[in-house]
Every structure is written in C-alpha cells, then in structure tokens.
Write a protein that holds these residues in place. Structure first.
Motif, PDB file in Angstrom:
ATOM      1  N   VAL A   4     -24.370   0.227  -0.535  1.00 14.65           N
ATOM      2  CA  VAL A   4     -25.647   0.319  -1.249  1.00 14.65           C
ATOM      3  C   VAL A   4     -25.277   0.327  -2.728  1.00 14.65           C
ATOM      4  N   THR A  12     -30.317   4.234  -5.570  1.00 11.13           N
ATOM      5  CA  THR A  12     -29.269   3.938  -4.591  1.00 11.13           C
ATOM      6  C   THR A  12     -28.952   5.145  -3.711  1.00 11.13           C
ATOM      7  N   GLU A 118     -23.108  -4.943   5.994  1.00  7.01           N
ATOM      8  CA  GLU A 118     -24.371  -5.043   5.281  1.00  7.01           C
ATOM      9  C   GLU A 118     -24.158  -4.612   3.831  1.00  7.01           C
ATOM     10  N   TYR A 120     -26.707  -3.801   0.368  1.00  4.50           N
ATOM     11  CA  TYR A 120     -28.046  -3.691  -0.196  1.00  4.50           C
ATOM     12  C   TYR A 120     -27.914  -3.494  -1.699  1.00  4.50           C
ATOM     13  N   ALA A 127     -34.935  -1.743  -2.239  1.00  7.54           N
ATOM     14  CA  ALA A 127     -33.671  -2.244  -1.701  1.00  7.54           C
ATOM     15  C   ALA A 127     -33.857  -3.665  -1.171  1.00  7.54           C
ATOM     16  N   GLN A 128     -32.896  -4.506  -1.505  1.00  5.46           N
ATOM     17  CA  GLN A 128     -32.904  -5.885  -1.010  1.00  5.46           C
ATOM     18  C   GLN A 128     -31.568  -6.115  -0.312  1.00  5.46           C
ATOM     19  N   ARG A 129     -31.637  -6.538   0.947  1.00 10.00           N
ATOM     20  CA  ARG A 129     -30.412  -6.823   1.678  1.00 10.00           C
ATOM     21  C   ARG A 129     -29.870  -8.162   1.197  1.00 10.00           C
TER      22      ARG A 129
END
Length: 131
Positions: A4, A12, A118, A120, A127-129
């Motif tokens: 993150v 975050t 993953e 982010y 949050a944007q993946r």
C-alpha cells in the motif's frame, strides 16, 4: 505480499489496516520507510529483515508483544501487507545521505513490487489497485 503506497497523510495507513482486518492471519508492517531508514543506519538489510517476518519465528502476535520481543510459533496464514511512503516525486534532497537513502528505498520498493501479489496507490484517501 501486498504493498500500500502513497504520500504522507494520504490515507495509506488506514487503508492498510482495513486490508489487514479483512484478511485473517495477515502481517501488517506500518511506517515501512522509517523502519528501512533505521535498519540501514544499523547496517541491516531491510529486505532480509522484512522476509524474516514471513518465518514462524519472526511473526509477532500483537503490538504489545512486538514491543516486548515476544514471538509466537504460529504459521502465517495471510499475507504480508506493507504500508510504504512515496518519496520519489518531490524535490531531490540537498543532503547526500538523504539522496542515497531515497535511492536505496526506491530500489527496495522496486524489488518488493516485482514479488507483490497486489499493489495499491492511495491518494486523498482513495485506493487504486495498480497490480
């Protein structure tokens, strides 16, 4: 592994905590940049220190246990979630040591990003993946 990533005060930490709450057995590493700075200053390899968290002997049971150094023998059933600060989009630091740290931290995040399941990016609490 989940990263993150975002600037200071962008949300975050709260997003990383939300992810950890939803994924039982996860290990949450907050303020990763500060931990990296401390470990580099102590002559340690932040990557190796982080990977040690993934072994049963390195898993801390809670913040209070982590502060006391108590460890558990449980196996990790979730993922490692790292809350990392973005520092590469600002002004280049004047201090040589800060520039060196910024480069080392950036290289470490590149290495971790390749291994991450993953990623982010958090901006203004959203949050944007990206991976």
């Amino acid at each position: 592994m989940i990263i993150v990533y975002g600037g200071k005060y962008q949300g975050t930490e709260s997003f990383a905590k939300e992810l950890a709450d939803k994924r039982a057995g996860s290990v949450l590493v907050l303020r990763f940049m500060e931990k990296c700075r401390e470990e580099l200053a102590a002559g340690k390899d932040p990557y190796e220190e982080l990977m040690a968290l993934m072994t049963p002997a390195g898993l801390k049971t809670s913040e209070s246990d982590a502060a006391s150094g108590m460890e558990t023998e449980n196996k990790i059933t979730g993922q490692l979630i790292i809350e990392a600060r973005e520092i590469g989009n600002g002004i280049v630091p004047l201090d040589k040591e800060d520039r060196i740290f910024r480069e080392e931290y950036g290289r470490l995040l590149l290495r971790l990003a390749k291994e991450a399941d993953e990623i982010y990016r958090v901006i203004c609490g959203i949050a944007q993946r990206i991976k």
